[in-house]
Design an enzyme around this catalytic site. Structure first.
Site, PDB file in Angstrom:
ATOM      1  N   CYS A   1      57.016 -80.541  -9.647  1.00  0.00           N
ATOM      2  CA  CYS A   1      58.201 -81.487  -9.406  1.00  0.00           C
ATOM      3  C   CYS A   1      59.136 -81.487 -10.867  1.00  0.00           C
ATOM      4  O   CYS A   1      60.466 -81.394 -10.191  1.00  0.00           O
ATOM      5  CB  CYS A   1      57.690 -83.159  -9.451  1.00  0.00           C
ATOM      6  SG  CYS A   1      56.771 -83.601 -11.165  1.00  0.00           S
TER       7      CYS A   1
ATOM      8  N   HIS B   1      55.640 -88.159 -12.152  1.00  0.00           N
ATOM      9  CA  HIS B   1      56.480 -87.275 -11.398  1.00  0.00           C
ATOM     10  C   HIS B   1      58.019 -87.366 -11.892  1.00  0.00           C
ATOM     11  O   HIS B   1      58.126 -88.301 -12.878  1.00  0.00           O
ATOM     12  CB  HIS B   1      56.452 -88.106  -9.928  1.00  0.00           C
ATOM     13  CG  HIS B   1      57.320 -87.320  -8.794  1.00  0.00           C
ATOM     14  ND1 HIS B   1      57.143 -86.244  -8.279  1.00  0.00           N
ATOM     15  CD2 HIS B   1      58.317 -87.800  -8.051  1.00  0.00           C
ATOM     16  CE1 HIS B   1      57.782 -85.713  -7.426  1.00  0.00           C
ATOM     17  NE2 HIS B   1      58.716 -86.693  -7.262  1.00  0.00           N
TER      18      HIS B   1
ATOM     19  N   ASP C   1      65.212 -86.899  -4.650  1.00  0.00           N
ATOM     20  CA  ASP C   1      63.876 -86.202  -4.741  1.00  0.00           C
ATOM     21  C   ASP C   1      63.734 -85.043  -4.324  1.00  0.00           C
ATOM     22  O   ASP C   1      63.571 -84.846  -3.059  1.00  0.00           O
ATOM     23  CB  ASP C   1      62.665 -87.210  -4.510  1.00  0.00           C
ATOM     24  CG  ASP C   1      61.440 -86.790  -5.209  1.00  0.00           C
ATOM     25  OD1 ASP C   1      61.550 -85.795  -5.665  1.00  0.00           O
ATOM     26  OD2 ASP C   1      60.516 -87.546  -5.063  1.00  0.00           O
TER      27      ASP C   1
END
Length: 692
Positions: A435, A479, A495
């Site tokens: 991520c 994250h 995202d």
């Protein structure tokens, strides 16, 4: 054994200590000190060992009690050790260490019962400090064990025979059991006062969690830990999985490899001094003015594990009325000091799409969110400029970049290492990442295209625990994602990971990276269903423990008292306190009354009296002073049909009462069996039963 002169005469408190009393004191001290060495220096254990060894040598007559010069030297060395160990004195660890040093040095002059009592009182204080560091169930149980041992050591000082383990531990357990009702009563009714002062813990202590900076590989390391990070319970609807973004930090500065917030220390120090606003910090009151009183929002309570950092975690646009918690201009929450133990705080959050944001970004904020190094990553810069040359706007560039991720990239927990131009290597070479790789490259490229952007770090997702109705967020849910500024809409979450692995957002890391998940674990316990269920059950127990005991604050106390009393008033509180006291006094009087009746009869005698009572109800009472054998013969003469059974019962009683140990047990069993089937018919005039 050597000892100092007693200036107060031959008081009982100045009696020299026997060996058993010393051993009890040292055992209690060791039990109290052991858990503290997780956060206190190990040289303290060495100092305690030396002090105990010296005192035992004094008992054996091989050494003498240290004089003033030796004591002064020992104190000086201990203080020097504390100075060299701790740079900051006004913190929790050095305060507890100072108490432990006093506790340790007392052993070299442990001579009389007065010294023993003082040492054990210090042990009680040191045992209480365990709960400053941890309030978990294992610590609570260990703390209770320490209190039992200290109380037993205290009982062992009372005289001859008191140091025997069974007697000392028995008396300790009895005293503490008697204190439990008082403890529970005081826990419920005593006012819940906040701390009169706040002592910070060592914030430099290593911990697992979101750091104040981010570079490639940081979050993939967190994916190896399944420790709980947050537990969140909702008062109302639960946000869907794609909305469960628990933001903690915003990174705005990029040095070519690492993202950070350069003014972070000033950021929190300014808030703690109460100056209001600095670098985007806004107080709770200002945050509340910009949030609507009605409309869609989430209400929830977060229980955060110790992170040793001041930032908290929540959904976007948070507002908290919990004391010590404040909102910042970056839509995050901070606490007044590093979170050194579990912390519960209440939050309200408004979905961003329900809030209009018409004001433009200030010039200073725009510069802050467009900052890039003067050189480096030329290919990413060229790609962004090419999109601008094609006439694309901010949203179109974002869509093109996300489409690039979706078509050509792989989500993995084991990305290859990156060099100096980490963004270029990731975007145009390796194309494998976690991520933080996607968030970092996305924000860099959007800034290169002139779009204000920032990296947000926190947790995403969580496991819903149906039995207790809370969301369990673990460290592997850490994250990183991005936000871009769009005119008329404000900050919008993007995202990039969702473009590559949407299952990570929807179903969690275990689904998105099933083959790589927790591969480095020594034992793959997460793959064993039974172990997984047991760990979840244990987490539920911990959650209920914290909700019921640890977080029993003033509000919860008032609610409980209202349910118990209806209306909280001094009279009703007095009754609540007085009734248990009266019941305890009544129980004590009953016990004294029963004790005055003499010792209890043996089991065999009680069984024989049961036979006599049944005969009395049938009209054949036993005469005063009549022997069992004579009574049986009289029954046989007057009531021949009951004679054989009466003779068998009497013989069984005599063998059980007066026979040897081998035959008495069998005779007692026979007596029970005979009585089980012996129920003579009732006659008209029963008489009283006499004692054996």
């Amino acid at each position: 054994m050597q000892g100092s002169a007693n200036p107060h005469g031959h008081s009982q408190l100045q009696t020299l200590l026997p060996r058993e009393s010393l051993l009890w004191i040292f055992a209690a001290q060791l039990a109290v000190l052991l858990p503290h060495f997780a956060h206190l220096p190990l040289w303290l254990l060495g100092a305690w060992t030396v002090a105990v060894y010296w005192r035992l040598e004094v008992y054996r007559g091989r050494r003498e009690i240290p004089g003033r010069l030796v004591k002064l030297l020992a104190v000086s060395l201990a203080v020097l050790g504390l100075v060299l160990t701790y740079r900051r004195w006004f913190a929790l660890e050095p305060m507890v260490a100072l108490l432990a040093v006093s506790f340790t040095l007392k052993n070299i002059e442990l001579v009389s019962r007065r010294d023993a009592l003082l040492s054990l009182m210090l042990a009680y204080f040191l045992a209480a400090t365990l709960f400053v560091f941890e309030q978990t169930i294992p610590y609570a149980l260990y703390g209770m064990l320490c209190v039992v041992l200290i109380t037993a050591a205290l009982a062992a000082q009372q005289g001859k025979g008191s140091a025997r383990p069974g007697r000392a531990l028995g008396l300790s357990a009895k005293l503490l059991a008697q204190a439990v009702p008082v403890m529970l009563l005081l826990f419920v009714v005593m006012p819940r006062l906040g701390p009169l002062w706040a002592v910070p813990q060592n914030s430099a202590k290593a911990s697992t969690g979101i750091s104040d900076s981010m570079s490639p590989g940081d979050f993939s390391e967190l994916s190896k830990s399944d420790k709980p990070a947050l537990r969140i319970s909702f008062d109302g609807p639960l946000p869907p999985p794609e909305q469960r973004y628990w933001r903690g930090l915003v990174y705005t500065h990029f040095d070519g490899r690492r993202w950070s917030e350069p003014d972070l220390e000033q950021y929190y120090a300014s808030w703690r001094r109460g100056r209001g606003r600095s670098q985007g910090v806004s107080g709770a009151a200002e945050s509340e003015q910009t949030l609507p009183a009605v409309g869609p929002r989430y209400r929830y309570q977060v229980i955060q594990e110790a992170s040793h950092s001041p930032w908290l975690f929540s959904l976007a646009r948070p507002h908290s009325e919990t004391e010590g918690v404040s909102a910042t201009g970056d839509d995050t929450l901070v606490y007044r000091m590093p979170v050194a133990s579990r912390l519960a705080y209440d939050v309200r959050s408004w979905p961003r799409e329900s809030l209009a944001r018409d004001e433009p970004l200030s010039a200073a904020e725009e510069r802050r969110h467009l900052q890039l190094p003067g050189s480096g990553n030329p290919e990413a810069r060229a790609w962004a400029q090419a999109r601008l040359a094609e006439g694309m706007g901010a949203e179109q560039i974002s869509t093109a970049l996300l489409d690039l991720y979706h078509r050509n990239f792989t989500y993995t927990l084991r990305p290859p290492a990156l060099g100096r131009d980490s963004v270029d290597e990731f975007l145009f070479s390796t194309r494998q990442g976690f991520c933080e790789h996607f968030a970092s490259s996305y924000v860099f490229t959007m800034r290169a295209a002139g779009v204000p952007a920032r990296v947000v770090a926190g947790y995403q997702g969580g496991e819903w625990v149906e039995q207790q109705e809370y969301l369990l967020v673990r460290q592997y849910d850490a994250h990183a994602w991005a936000e871009i500024w769009l005119p008329g809409r404000g900050w919008v979450r993007v995202d990039p990971t969702a473009a590559v692995a949407p299952e990570r957002i929807r179903d969690g890391l275990q689904t998105a990276a099933a083959e790589e998940f927790m591969q480095d674990a020594l034992l793959p316990l997460h793959k064993i269903a039974l172990v997984t269920r047991l760990r979840l059950q244990w987490d539920m127990i911990n959650y209920r423990w914290y909700q019921t005991v640890v977080s029993f604050d003033r509000e919860r106390q008032e609610g409980l008292l209202t349910r118990l009393l209806g209306e909280v008033s001094p009279l009703r509180l007095a009754l609540l306190l007085g009734l248990p006291v009266l019941l305890a006094l009544a129980a004590l009087l009953l016990w004294l009354h029963l004790s005055s009746r003499g010792p209890a009869l043996p089991t065999v005698s009680r069984l024989y009296l049961r036979f006599c009572r049944r005969m009395a109800r049938a009209g054949f009472a036993r005469n005063p002073g009549e022997a069992p054998g004579d009574y049986a013969r009289r029954i046989e003469r007057e009531v021949p049909r009951l004679g054989p059974m009466a003779r068998q019962i009497t013989l069984a009683y005599e063998r059980a009462a007066y026979g040897d140990s081998g035959s008495s047990a069998a005779a007692e069993r026979q007596l029970r069996r005979l009585l089980r089937g012996f129920w003579p018919r009732r006659r008209a005039r029963p008489t009283s039963v006499q004692s054996v």
